[in-house]
Scaffold this motif. Structure first.
Motif, PDB file in Angstrom:
ATOM      1  N   THR A  22      50.949  55.085  59.311  1.00 47.73           N
ATOM      2  CA  THR A  22      49.583  55.013  59.812  1.00 47.73           C
ATOM      3  C   THR A  22      48.734  56.041  59.080  1.00 47.73           C
ATOM      4  OG1 THR A  22      50.056  56.564  61.607  1.00 47.73           O
ATOM      5  CG2 THR A  22      50.279  54.214  62.102  1.00 47.73           C
ATOM      6  N   PHE A  23      47.476  55.725  58.924  1.00 47.32           N
ATOM      7  CA  PHE A  23      46.537  56.626  58.267  1.00 47.32           C
ATOM      8  C   PHE A  23      45.418  56.974  59.228  1.00 47.32           C
ATOM      9  CE2 PHE A  23      48.108  54.128  54.539  1.00 47.32           C
ATOM     10  CZ  PHE A  23      48.699  55.170  53.862  1.00 47.32           C
ATOM     11  N   HIS A  24      44.951  58.212  59.128  1.00 47.16           N
ATOM     12  CA  HIS A  24      43.755  58.602  59.862  1.00 47.16           C
ATOM     13  C   HIS A  24      42.878  59.454  58.949  1.00 47.16           C
ATOM     14  CE1 HIS A  24      46.490  61.977  60.737  1.00 47.16           C
ATOM     15  NE2 HIS A  24      45.410  62.704  60.897  1.00 47.16           N
ATOM     16  N   VAL A  25      41.615  59.493  59.306  1.00 43.93           N
ATOM     17  CA  VAL A  25      40.594  60.100  58.469  1.00 43.93           C
ATOM     18  C   VAL A  25      40.141  61.419  59.071  1.00 43.93           C
ATOM     19  CG1 VAL A  25      38.244  59.764  57.612  1.00 43.93           C
ATOM     20  CG2 VAL A  25      39.867  57.849  57.625  1.00 43.93           C
ATOM     21  N   HIS A  34      52.110  62.310  59.482  1.00 48.88           N
ATOM     22  CA  HIS A  34      52.681  63.655  59.374  1.00 48.88           C
ATOM     23  C   HIS A  34      51.668  64.679  58.867  1.00 48.88           C
ATOM     24  CE1 HIS A  34      56.509  61.739  60.128  1.00 48.88           C
ATOM     25  NE2 HIS A  34      56.302  60.917  59.116  1.00 48.88           N
ATOM     26  N   GLU A  35      50.385  64.273  58.837  1.00 42.22           N
ATOM     27  CA  GLU A  35      49.275  65.129  58.385  1.00 42.22           C
ATOM     28  C   GLU A  35      49.364  65.458  56.889  1.00 42.22           C
ATOM     29  OE1 GLU A  35      46.676  65.786  60.535  1.00 42.22           O
ATOM     30  OE2 GLU A  35      47.857  64.454  61.820  1.00 42.22           O
TER      31      GLU A  35
END
Length: 161
Positions: A7-10, A65-66
C-alpha cells in the motif's frame, strides 16, 4: 513481481526525501529522469531544492513501512493541475505503477477538486503510458518539448474523472 498487497500513502515531501531522490540512478533510457546533486538543487533553489516550492507542490509516496517509494509534483496551472511523477528505480517495472499513481491522483483530486488533472510523458515511455492508461488517463495531444538532451516528442494525458 513485488508483493501485490503493498500500500502507498502520501505525505508532504521532506528535505531528506529530496536528498534521497537525487541519489536515485535509473538505467538507460530512463536515466533522463535523474536529478542533479541535492546540494546543487538547494544552492540553485530549484524544484524540490526550494523549501517553499517543495512544501507547496511536492509530495512523497511511502509504503506501509514508511519507506520512500517515489514522489510527485502537483503543479497548479489555470484550471489544471499537472502531475510530475517519479518512482524509485528499483520499484519500476514490478506492477506497482497503478497503485502508486492512484495514490497521487487521489491526492490531486483532494487538493484540487475543481481542476482537470493532466501529465506529460515522453512518447517512447510505453511502460509509463500503459500505467497512466490503467489509471484513467487518455492521450489528448502530442507535441515537442525541450529536454536536457534536446527537443523530444511528448504526449499530454488527461485524467478522466
Amino acid at each position: 513481481m513485488i508483493n501485490p498487497s503493498v500500500t502507498f500513502h502520501v505525505v508532504p515531501m521532506e528535505a531528506i526525501h529530496g536528498e534521497a531522490i537525487c541519489k536515485w540512478s535509473y538505467t538507460p533510457p530512463y536515466n533522463i529522469y535523474g536529478w542533479m546533486p541535492w546540494e546543487q538543487m538547494q544552492a540553485l533553489g530549484i524544484e524540490f531544492g526550494d523549501p517553499q516550492l517543495r512544501e507547496e507542490q511536492y509530495i512523497s509516496i511511502l509504503n506501509e513501512h514508511e519507506v520512500l517509494c517515489g514522489f510527485a509534483q502537483l503543479f497548479p496551472m489555470e484550471g489544471v493541475v499537472r502531475l510530475g511523477v517519479g518512482m524509485r528505480p528499483d520499484l519500476c517495472g514490478h506492477g506497482l505503477g497503478k497503485l502508486f499513481v492512484d495514490a497521487i491522483v487521489q491526492t490531486a483530486l483532494n487538493r484540487y477538486p475543481d481542476r482537470e488533472i493532466d501529465l506529460e510523458v515522453l512518447t517512447w515511455n510505453q511502460r509509463a503510458i500503459r500505467t497512466y492508461q490503467k489509471c484513467g488517463f487518455t492521450i489528448t495531444d502530442t507535441y515537442e518539448r525541450r529536454t536536457p538532451t534536446g527537443d523530444k516528442p511528448f504526449y499530454c494525458m488527461v485524467y478522466d474523472k
